[in-house]
Design a protein around this motif. Sequence first.
Motif, PDB file in Angstrom:
ATOM      1  N   TRP A  39      42.781  31.216  49.219  1.00  0.00           N
ATOM      2  CA  TRP A  39      43.567  32.386  48.405  1.00  0.00           C
ATOM      3  C   TRP A  39      43.499  33.836  49.042  1.00  0.00           C
ATOM      4  O   TRP A  39      44.440  34.532  49.406  1.00  0.00           O
ATOM      5  N   ARG A  40      42.208  34.230  49.419  1.00  0.00           N
ATOM      6  CA  ARG A  40      42.245  35.532  50.298  1.00  0.00           C
ATOM      7  C   ARG A  40      42.691  35.201  51.625  1.00  0.00           C
ATOM      8  O   ARG A  40      43.188  36.386  52.213  1.00  0.00           O
ATOM      9  N   GLU A  41      42.512  34.340  52.370  1.00  0.00           N
ATOM     10  CA  GLU A  41      42.977  34.108  53.596  1.00  0.00           C
ATOM     11  C   GLU A  41      44.563  33.976  53.733  1.00  0.00           C
ATOM     12  O   GLU A  41      45.185  34.962  54.402  1.00  0.00           O
ATOM     13  N   LYS A  42      45.254  33.743  52.740  1.00  0.00           N
ATOM     14  CA  LYS A  42      46.801  33.491  52.629  1.00  0.00           C
ATOM     15  C   LYS A  42      47.201  34.899  52.093  1.00  0.00           C
ATOM     16  O   LYS A  42      48.248  35.476  52.614  1.00  0.00           O
ATOM     17  N   GLN A  43      46.537  35.580  51.211  1.00  0.00           N
ATOM     18  CA  GLN A  43      46.944  36.933  50.860  1.00  0.00           C
ATOM     19  C   GLN A  43      47.086  37.911  52.030  1.00  0.00           C
ATOM     20  O   GLN A  43      47.979  38.709  52.210  1.00  0.00           O
ATOM     21  N   LEU A  44      46.070  37.937  52.930  1.00  0.00           N
ATOM     22  CA  LEU A  44      46.060  38.694  54.151  1.00  0.00           C
ATOM     23  C   LEU A  44      47.053  38.228  54.902  1.00  0.00           C
ATOM     24  O   LEU A  44      47.892  39.039  55.482  1.00  0.00           O
ATOM     25  N   GLU A  45      47.200  37.008  55.338  1.00  0.00           N
ATOM     26  CA  GLU A  45      48.369  36.495  56.103  1.00  0.00           C
ATOM     27  C   GLU A  45      49.705  36.789  55.514  1.00  0.00           C
ATOM     28  O   GLU A  45      50.500  37.264  56.495  1.00  0.00           O
ATOM     29  N   TYR A  46      50.048  36.562  54.236  1.00  0.00           N
ATOM     30  CA  TYR A  46      51.512  37.097  53.825  1.00  0.00           C
ATOM     31  C   TYR A  46      51.451  38.647  53.962  1.00  0.00           C
ATOM     32  O   TYR A  46      52.627  38.926  54.431  1.00  0.00           O
ATOM     33  N   SER A  47      50.393  39.261  53.939  1.00  0.00           N
ATOM     34  CA  SER A  47      50.698  40.844  54.089  1.00  0.00           C
ATOM     35  C   SER A  47      51.011  41.085  55.588  1.00  0.00           C
ATOM     36  O   SER A  47      51.820  41.945  55.830  1.00  0.00           O
ATOM     37  N   PHE A  48      50.468  40.441  56.401  1.00  0.00           N
ATOM     38  CA  PHE A  48      50.753  40.738  58.078  1.00  0.00           C
ATOM     39  C   PHE A  48      52.057  40.277  58.231  1.00  0.00           C
ATOM     40  O   PHE A  48      52.669  40.877  58.978  1.00  0.00           O
ATOM     41  N   ARG A  49      52.278  39.090  57.875  1.00  0.00           N
ATOM     42  CA  ARG A  49      53.748  38.531  58.074  1.00  0.00           C
ATOM     43  C   ARG A  49      54.557  39.581  57.428  1.00  0.00           C
ATOM     44  O   ARG A  49      55.878  39.750  58.154  1.00  0.00           O
TER      45      ARG A  49
END
Length: 223
Positions: A39-49
Motif C-alpha cells: 500500500w505504501r509503495e503504491k501510494q508513493l508510486e502514484y504520487s510520482f506518476r
Amino acid sequence: MITLAFDVYGTLIDTQGIQVTLAEIIGDEQQANAISRRWREKQLEYSFRRALMEHYQPFSVCTRQALDYALREAKVNLNQSQLDSLLAAYRTLPAYQDAQDLLQQLQSNDARAFAFTNGEAKVASDLLTHAELIEYLDGIVSVDVLRTFKPSPRVYHHFSEATDSAANQTWLISGNPFDIIGARQAGWRTAWVQRDNALFDPWGEEPDVTVQSLSELPEKLAL
C-alpha cells in the motif's frame, strides 16, 4: 536561526501502524504486513506518476487508489464499511516513539520546526493532532496548493517562501531517500532518518547527516 522541515509520513508518523487495523479486518498478521507495505509503495508510486503526468489528484486519492491495488493484488475482498474503516485509520496513524520527545526538546532552542508534507493540510493537521505532535510545531506546509508532489523542485521553493527560510539554513528531516535527494538539489541541508535499516538510493547523493532515531538529531545538528 535554522528551520527544520519534518516530513510527516515515514518520518514523524509510522505508516506501518496501519497493520493493526488491517490484521483485525483480514485476520492474518503476515498478510496484513505485506499489504501494508505494498500500500505504501503504491501510494508513493502514484504520487510520482501523477506529478510526472501533471495530472494531479490529492494525496488522499493516491492513498485510496493504492489501497485498492494492494488489496486486489493480494486477492482480498473487503466491503465498503471495511474500506472506510481502513481509510479512517490511515488518518489516525501513530507517531514514531521518538517523535514527540524530539519535538518537545526542540522547543527549548531557537530552531523553528514545521511539518512538510505531500498530504492535504487538513489531513495532516488531523493526523498530527491525533498523534499529539501538532502543538510542538510552528506550522504545516502542504504541497497540495501546488498540485504536485515531492520531490518536485517547486515544493522546496514553496516551503522556503511559506516559512521565509533561506535554503542553506533549512534542514529537511526525512525517512524517505527521494525526499532527501530532492531537498539537496534545492540547496537544503538534509538529515536522513534510517528507519528499519533501509537503504539509501545509489544516485551519488548523500545526506549531510544520517541517524537511526530522531533522538540523535540535537547532537548531530548541534541544536
